[in-house]
Design a protein around this motif. Structure first.
Motif, PDB file in Angstrom:
ATOM      1  N   ASP A  15       0.834  -1.206   0.000  1.00  0.00           N
ATOM      2  CA  ASP A  15       0.000   0.000   0.000  1.00  0.00           C
ATOM      3  C   ASP A  15       0.870   1.259   0.000  1.00  0.00           C
ATOM      4  O   ASP A  15       0.609   2.214  -0.733  1.00  0.00           O
ATOM      5  CB  ASP A  15      -0.942   0.019   1.209  1.00  0.00           C
ATOM      6  CG  ASP A  15      -2.086  -0.972   1.079  1.00  0.00           C
ATOM      7  OD1 ASP A  15      -2.347  -1.447  -0.043  1.00  0.00           O
ATOM      8  OD2 ASP A  15      -2.718  -1.271   2.119  1.00  0.00           O
TER       9      ASP A  15
ATOM     10  N   THR B  70       2.494   5.721  -7.393  1.00  0.00           N
ATOM     11  CA  THR B  70       1.386   6.106  -8.253  1.00  0.00           C
ATOM     12  C   THR B  70       1.356   7.622  -8.369  1.00  0.00           C
ATOM     13  O   THR B  70       1.302   8.320  -7.361  1.00  0.00           O
ATOM     14  CB  THR B  70       0.046   5.607  -7.684  1.00  0.00           C
ATOM     15  OG1 THR B  70       0.134   4.193  -7.502  1.00  0.00           O
ATOM     16  CG2 THR B  70      -1.099   5.944  -8.609  1.00  0.00           C
TER      17      THR B  70
ATOM     18  N   ARG C 228       2.521   1.622  -3.409  1.00  0.00           N
ATOM     19  CA  ARG C 228       1.548   2.115  -4.399  1.00  0.00           C
ATOM     20  C   ARG C 228       1.331   3.620  -4.234  1.00  0.00           C
ATOM     21  O   ARG C 228       1.290   4.364  -5.205  1.00  0.00           O
ATOM     22  CB  ARG C 228       0.216   1.389  -4.259  1.00  0.00           C
ATOM     23  CG  ARG C 228       0.189   0.057  -4.932  1.00  0.00           C
ATOM     24  CD  ARG C 228      -1.225  -0.557  -4.905  1.00  0.00           C
ATOM     25  NE  ARG C 228      -1.118  -1.977  -5.068  1.00  0.00           N
ATOM     26  CZ  ARG C 228      -1.187  -2.884  -4.096  1.00  0.00           C
ATOM     27  NH1 ARG C 228      -1.403  -2.498  -2.853  1.00  0.00           N
ATOM     28  NH2 ARG C 228      -1.049  -4.156  -4.353  1.00  0.00           N
TER      29      ARG C 228
END
Length: 169
Positions: A153, A160, A156
């Motif tokens: 998590d 991202t 990401r």
């Protein structure tokens, strides 16, 4: 019973075959610190050499476990906690990335705590099972799952690209 010379030859062959992978794993564990990775691999190989005659099964897995333990031990040392980061490193960065490691990924891994980073690297780079990672880290399978999920998590979120308000995702 094998002679000492045979054991030394077998160990030298092992080092030639596995050292590159151990250094790559060490670089991921240390979030790109090549020098620390080399030190950890040297420590791990010394420990593997000392236990060479006792380890009869998968010596690569044993060496990886020793490397992870060396990394975790290193992070617990008092001098590591007293170090302070500076804007300008004392030496120049490595120009070539010969292991094919993505610098963006390495930087994102650097933001994870050491045990979380180890769980992510062992699960998703080395493709080890949850049980194998739990054995290497000396924790429960639930802890490995939790650390891996939270680590992914965080990766990401870091990797991202953020969308600006008004953009369609």
């Amino acid at each position: 019973m094998r002679s000492r010379r045979d054991q030394d030859t077998a160990f030298a062959d092992f080092v030639r075959a596995e050292r590159g992978r151990l250094v790559a794993t060490g670089r991921l564990l240390t979030a790109g610190d090549v020098h620390l990775a080399e030190d950890l691999v040297q420590t791990a190989l010394t420990r593997v050499y000392l236990a060479w005659s006792k380890v009869r099964t998968d010596r690569s897995a044993y060496a990886r476990k020793v490397l992870v333990n060396s990394f975790i031990d290193h992070k617990r040392r008092p001098f590591v906690r007293r170090e302070s980061a500076t804007d300008e490193p004392p030496d120049s960065p490595v120009a070539a990335n010969d292991e094919g490691l993505d610098p963006t990924l390495v930087a994102a891994l650097a933001e994870l705590p050491p045990r979380m980073r180890a769980a992510v690297v062992l699960r998703h780079v080395h493709d080890l099972s949850v049980d194998e990672v739990a054995g290497l880290l000396g924790c429960s399978t639930g802890n490995v799952k939790s650390q891996t999920a939270r680590g992914l998590d965080k990766l990401r979120a870091t990797l991202t690209p953020a969308t600006t308000p008004g953009e369609n995702a």
